[in-house]
Enzyme design. Structure first.
Site, PDB file in Angstrom:
ATOM      1  N   LYS A 171      56.738 -31.452 -32.772  1.00  0.00           N
ATOM      2  CA  LYS A 171      57.298 -31.948 -31.506  1.00  0.00           C
ATOM      3  C   LYS A 171      56.611 -31.316 -30.300  1.00  0.00           C
ATOM      4  O   LYS A 171      56.127 -32.006 -29.426  1.00  0.00           O
ATOM      5  CB  LYS A 171      58.795 -31.607 -31.355  1.00  0.00           C
ATOM      6  CG  LYS A 171      59.692 -32.065 -32.443  1.00  0.00           C
ATOM      7  CD  LYS A 171      61.126 -31.628 -32.170  1.00  0.00           C
ATOM      8  CE  LYS A 171      61.334 -30.130 -32.126  1.00  0.00           C
ATOM      9  NZ  LYS A 171      61.225 -29.419 -33.391  1.00  0.00           N
ATOM     10  N   ARG A 173      70.012 -31.729 -29.618  1.00  0.00           N
ATOM     11  CA  ARG A 173      69.948 -31.285 -31.004  1.00  0.00           C
ATOM     12  C   ARG A 173      71.236 -31.573 -31.752  1.00  0.00           C
ATOM     13  O   ARG A 173      71.340 -31.258 -32.920  1.00  0.00           O
ATOM     14  CB  ARG A 173      69.683 -29.784 -31.040  1.00  0.00           C
ATOM     15  CG  ARG A 173      68.232 -29.431 -31.357  1.00  0.00           C
ATOM     16  CD  ARG A 173      68.124 -27.936 -31.329  1.00  0.00           C
ATOM     17  NE  ARG A 173      67.027 -27.412 -32.090  1.00  0.00           N
ATOM     18  CZ  ARG A 173      65.808 -27.195 -31.613  1.00  0.00           C
ATOM     19  NH1 ARG A 173      65.492 -27.554 -30.405  1.00  0.00           N
ATOM     20  NH2 ARG A 173      64.893 -26.638 -32.377  1.00  0.00           N
ATOM     21  N   ARG A 228      52.105 -20.312 -38.163  1.00  0.00           N
ATOM     22  CA  ARG A 228      52.302 -19.977 -36.747  1.00  0.00           C
ATOM     23  C   ARG A 228      52.761 -18.520 -36.608  1.00  0.00           C
ATOM     24  O   ARG A 228      52.385 -17.839 -35.661  1.00  0.00           O
ATOM     25  CB  ARG A 228      53.333 -20.918 -36.108  1.00  0.00           C
ATOM     26  CG  ARG A 228      53.570 -20.584 -34.641  1.00  0.00           C
ATOM     27  CD  ARG A 228      54.337 -21.642 -33.898  1.00  0.00           C
ATOM     28  NE  ARG A 228      55.738 -21.682 -34.312  1.00  0.00           N
ATOM     29  CZ  ARG A 228      56.607 -22.583 -33.889  1.00  0.00           C
ATOM     30  NH1 ARG A 228      56.222 -23.530 -33.048  1.00  0.00           N
ATOM     31  NH2 ARG A 228      57.858 -22.565 -34.289  1.00  0.00           N
ATOM     32  N   ARG A 245      67.021 -22.729 -40.008  1.00  0.00           N
ATOM     33  CA  ARG A 245      66.750 -23.730 -38.955  1.00  0.00           C
ATOM     34  C   ARG A 245      66.671 -25.133 -39.553  1.00  0.00           C
ATOM     35  O   ARG A 245      67.094 -26.107 -38.950  1.00  0.00           O
ATOM     36  CB  ARG A 245      65.458 -23.372 -38.214  1.00  0.00           C
ATOM     37  CG  ARG A 245      65.664 -22.203 -37.248  1.00  0.00           C
ATOM     38  CD  ARG A 245      64.381 -21.467 -36.954  1.00  0.00           C
ATOM     39  NE  ARG A 245      63.380 -22.263 -36.294  1.00  0.00           N
ATOM     40  CZ  ARG A 245      62.082 -21.969 -36.301  1.00  0.00           C
ATOM     41  NH1 ARG A 245      61.636 -20.894 -36.943  1.00  0.00           N
ATOM     42  NH2 ARG A 245      61.234 -22.746 -35.671  1.00  0.00           N
ATOM     43  N   ARG A 293      56.204 -15.404 -33.571  1.00  0.00           N
ATOM     44  CA  ARG A 293      57.538 -15.742 -33.048  1.00  0.00           C
ATOM     45  C   ARG A 293      58.595 -15.179 -33.984  1.00  0.00           C
ATOM     46  O   ARG A 293      58.506 -15.381 -35.200  1.00  0.00           O
ATOM     47  CB  ARG A 293      57.651 -17.276 -32.951  1.00  0.00           C
ATOM     48  CG  ARG A 293      58.064 -17.747 -31.590  1.00  0.00           C
ATOM     49  CD  ARG A 293      58.007 -19.228 -31.482  1.00  0.00           C
ATOM     50  NE  ARG A 293      59.169 -19.875 -32.078  1.00  0.00           N
ATOM     51  CZ  ARG A 293      59.440 -21.165 -31.956  1.00  0.00           C
ATOM     52  NH1 ARG A 293      58.624 -21.939 -31.262  1.00  0.00           N
ATOM     53  NH2 ARG A 293      60.499 -21.677 -32.508  1.00  0.00           N
TER      54      ARG A 293
HETATM   55  P1  B4P Z   1      56.349 -27.700 -33.512  1.00  0.00           P
HETATM   56  O1  B4P Z   1      57.180 -28.603 -34.327  1.00  0.00           O
HETATM   57  O2  B4P Z   1      55.618 -28.289 -32.382  1.00  0.00           O
HETATM   58  O3  B4P Z   1      57.328 -26.490 -33.198  1.00  0.00           O
HETATM   59  P2  B4P Z   1      58.381 -26.331 -32.063  1.00  0.00           P
HETATM   60  O4  B4P Z   1      58.264 -27.398 -31.052  1.00  0.00           O
HETATM   61  O5  B4P Z   1      58.208 -24.924 -31.601  1.00  0.00           O
HETATM   62  O6  B4P Z   1      59.794 -26.569 -32.736  1.00  0.00           O
HETATM   63  P3  B4P Z   1      60.969 -25.650 -33.169  1.00  0.00           P
HETATM   64  O7  B4P Z   1      62.042 -26.595 -33.594  1.00  0.00           O
HETATM   65  O8  B4P Z   1      60.446 -24.675 -34.157  1.00  0.00           O
HETATM   66  O9  B4P Z   1      61.418 -24.777 -31.940  1.00  0.00           O
HETATM   67  P4  B4P Z   1      62.160 -24.960 -30.544  1.00  0.00           P
HETATM   68  O10 B4P Z   1      61.289 -24.265 -29.590  1.00  0.00           O
HETATM   69  O11 B4P Z   1      62.533 -26.366 -30.207  1.00  0.00           O
HETATM   70  O12 B4P Z   1      55.139 -27.045 -34.314  1.00  0.00           O
HETATM   71  C1  B4P Z   1      55.188 -26.008 -35.195  1.00  0.00           C
HETATM   72  C2  B4P Z   1      53.816 -25.557 -35.686  1.00  0.00           C
HETATM   73  O13 B4P Z   1      53.189 -26.573 -36.467  1.00  0.00           O
HETATM   74  C3  B4P Z   1      52.822 -25.211 -34.595  1.00  0.00           C
HETATM   75  O14 B4P Z   1      52.270 -23.963 -34.882  1.00  0.00           O
HETATM   76  C4  B4P Z   1      51.747 -26.273 -34.646  1.00  0.00           C
HETATM   77  O15 B4P Z   1      50.461 -25.798 -34.376  1.00  0.00           O
HETATM   78  C5  B4P Z   1      51.837 -26.749 -36.081  1.00  0.00           C
HETATM   79  N1  B4P Z   1      51.504 -28.163 -36.197  1.00  0.00           N
HETATM   80  C6  B4P Z   1      51.924 -29.154 -35.382  1.00  0.00           C
HETATM   81  N2  B4P Z   1      51.424 -30.351 -35.792  1.00  0.00           N
HETATM   82  C7  B4P Z   1      50.692 -30.079 -36.929  1.00  0.00           C
HETATM   83  C8  B4P Z   1      49.931 -30.887 -37.834  1.00  0.00           C
HETATM   84  N3  B4P Z   1      49.807 -32.219 -37.669  1.00  0.00           N
HETATM   85  N4  B4P Z   1      49.337 -30.292 -38.878  1.00  0.00           N
HETATM   86  C9  B4P Z   1      49.428 -28.951 -39.059  1.00  0.00           C
HETATM   87  N5  B4P Z   1      50.128 -28.126 -38.223  1.00  0.00           N
HETATM   88  C10 B4P Z   1      50.739 -28.683 -37.176  1.00  0.00           C
HETATM   89  O16 B4P Z   1      63.553 -24.159 -30.752  1.00  0.00           O
HETATM   90  C11 B4P Z   1      63.620 -22.788 -31.062  1.00  0.00           C
HETATM   91  C12 B4P Z   1      65.079 -22.292 -31.052  1.00  0.00           C
HETATM   92  O17 B4P Z   1      65.647 -22.430 -29.717  1.00  0.00           O
HETATM   93  C13 B4P Z   1      66.075 -23.051 -31.952  1.00  0.00           C
HETATM   94  O18 B4P Z   1      66.062 -22.586 -33.284  1.00  0.00           O
HETATM   95  C14 B4P Z   1      67.416 -22.776 -31.216  1.00  0.00           C
HETATM   96  O19 B4P Z   1      67.935 -21.502 -31.523  1.00  0.00           O
HETATM   97  C15 B4P Z   1      67.029 -22.794 -29.754  1.00  0.00           C
HETATM   98  N6  B4P Z   1      67.206 -24.135 -29.128  1.00  0.00           N
HETATM   99  C16 B4P Z   1      66.212 -24.908 -28.581  1.00  0.00           C
HETATM  100  N7  B4P Z   1      66.718 -26.061 -28.110  1.00  0.00           N
HETATM  101  C17 B4P Z   1      68.059 -26.025 -28.352  1.00  0.00           C
HETATM  102  C18 B4P Z   1      69.121 -26.962 -28.120  1.00  0.00           C
HETATM  103  N8  B4P Z   1      68.902 -28.136 -27.544  1.00  0.00           N
HETATM  104  N9  B4P Z   1      70.378 -26.614 -28.513  1.00  0.00           N
HETATM  105  C19 B4P Z   1      70.619 -25.417 -29.083  1.00  0.00           C
HETATM  106  N10 B4P Z   1      69.664 -24.498 -29.348  1.00  0.00           N
HETATM  107  C20 B4P Z   1      68.377 -24.804 -28.981  1.00  0.00           C
END
Ligand code: B4P
Length: 191
Positions: free
Chosen positions: A16, A91, A130, A147, A136
């Site tokens: 995402k 979410r 990552r 998660r 992280r």
């Molecule tokens: P992403 O999937 O891009 O990871 P993310 O956006 O950081 O999502 P995540 O759900 O983990 O965290 P968020 O910050 O929203 O990519 C992950 C990895 O995969 C990267 O290293 C990337 O390079 C790699 N990748 C991507 N595409 C690829 C491909 N095609 N091939 C290979 N590798 C690839 O949330 C973090 C925390 O914040 C949550 O757990 C929660 O505690 C809190 N939070 C955030 N929003 C919230 C909400 N709305 N409500 C409540 N809590 C919330």
């Protein structure tokens, strides 16, 4: 590509954040990531950051009250008037309904929800990779599995929520970052 008010849905590691950043550059709209906002609040040790820190480290969802307020504030800023890419919000159903209300009040309803699907073992591998690169705190195997369970229980029901409004387009998320970006552009091009 006509839609400019777009939500990206997907499990942790589905890409995402990665795809949101690319799409923002292509469309010239801001990237609204509650995860990034919360991590910034934790780093700055604000009141919100202090409340969110332990919850995030455990892989659980931060309270609806906090994230809804963060998102409302961000989407009300002038640069979001021309569109936005939402990443990581909503979410759960409470957040989705709050978002709908806010966007109706702003006169700017959501135009597309893109759900990126990736098989769970691939997700774990991506996040562990990552962890090596970025360190992280929530990217360890135990927390990653928490998660994912939270995603299945709380966030997956949003697929039918947006499908029933005919906003959902589903994207196969395995493959290179460029391949997935092309699939997203294609899905946005389709009426
Ligand atoms: P992403 O999937 O891009 O990871 P993310 O956006 O950081 O999502 P995540 O759900 O983990 O965290 P968020 O910050 O929203 O990519 C992950 C990895 O995969 C990267 O290293 C990337 O390079 C790699 N990748 C991507 N595409 C690829 C491909 N095609 N091939 C290979 N590798 C690839 O949330 C973090 C925390 O914040 C949550 O757990 C929660 O505690 C809190 N939070 C955030 N929003 C919230 C909400 N709305 N409500 C409540 N809590 C919330």
């Amino acid at each position: 590509m006509s839609a400019r008010r777009i939500l990206l849905l997907g499990a942790p590691g589905a890409g995402k954040g990665t795809q949101a950043e690319r799409l923002c550059k292509t469309l010239g709209v801001p990237h609204v990531s509650t995860g990034d906002m919360l991590r910034a609040a934790v780093a700055a040790e604000t009141a919100v950051g202090k409340r969110a820190k332990a919850v995030m480290e455990a892989g659980q969802l931060v309270s609806d009250e906090i994230v809804i307020a963060l998102c409302e504030e961000r989407l009300s800023e002038p640069d979001a008037r021309g569109g936005f890419i939402l990443d990581g919000f909503p979410r759960n159903l409470v957040q989705a309904e709050a978002l709908d209300e806010l966007l109706v009040a702003l006169g700017a309803p959501l135009e597309r929800c893109l759900a990126v699907h990736v098989e769970s073992e691939e997700l774990v591998q991506r996040l562990l990779k990552r962890a090596e690169l970025e360190g992280r705190v929530d990217d360890n195997e135990e927390t990653i599995r928490v998660r994912m369970r939270v995603y299945e229980a709380e966030t997956e029901p949003l697929l039918s929520y947006y499908r029933s409004r005919d906003l959902l387009r589903e994207i196969a998320g395995a493959g290179s970052i460029e391949e997935i970006a092309r699939r997203i552009e294609e899905a946005l091009g389709r009426p």
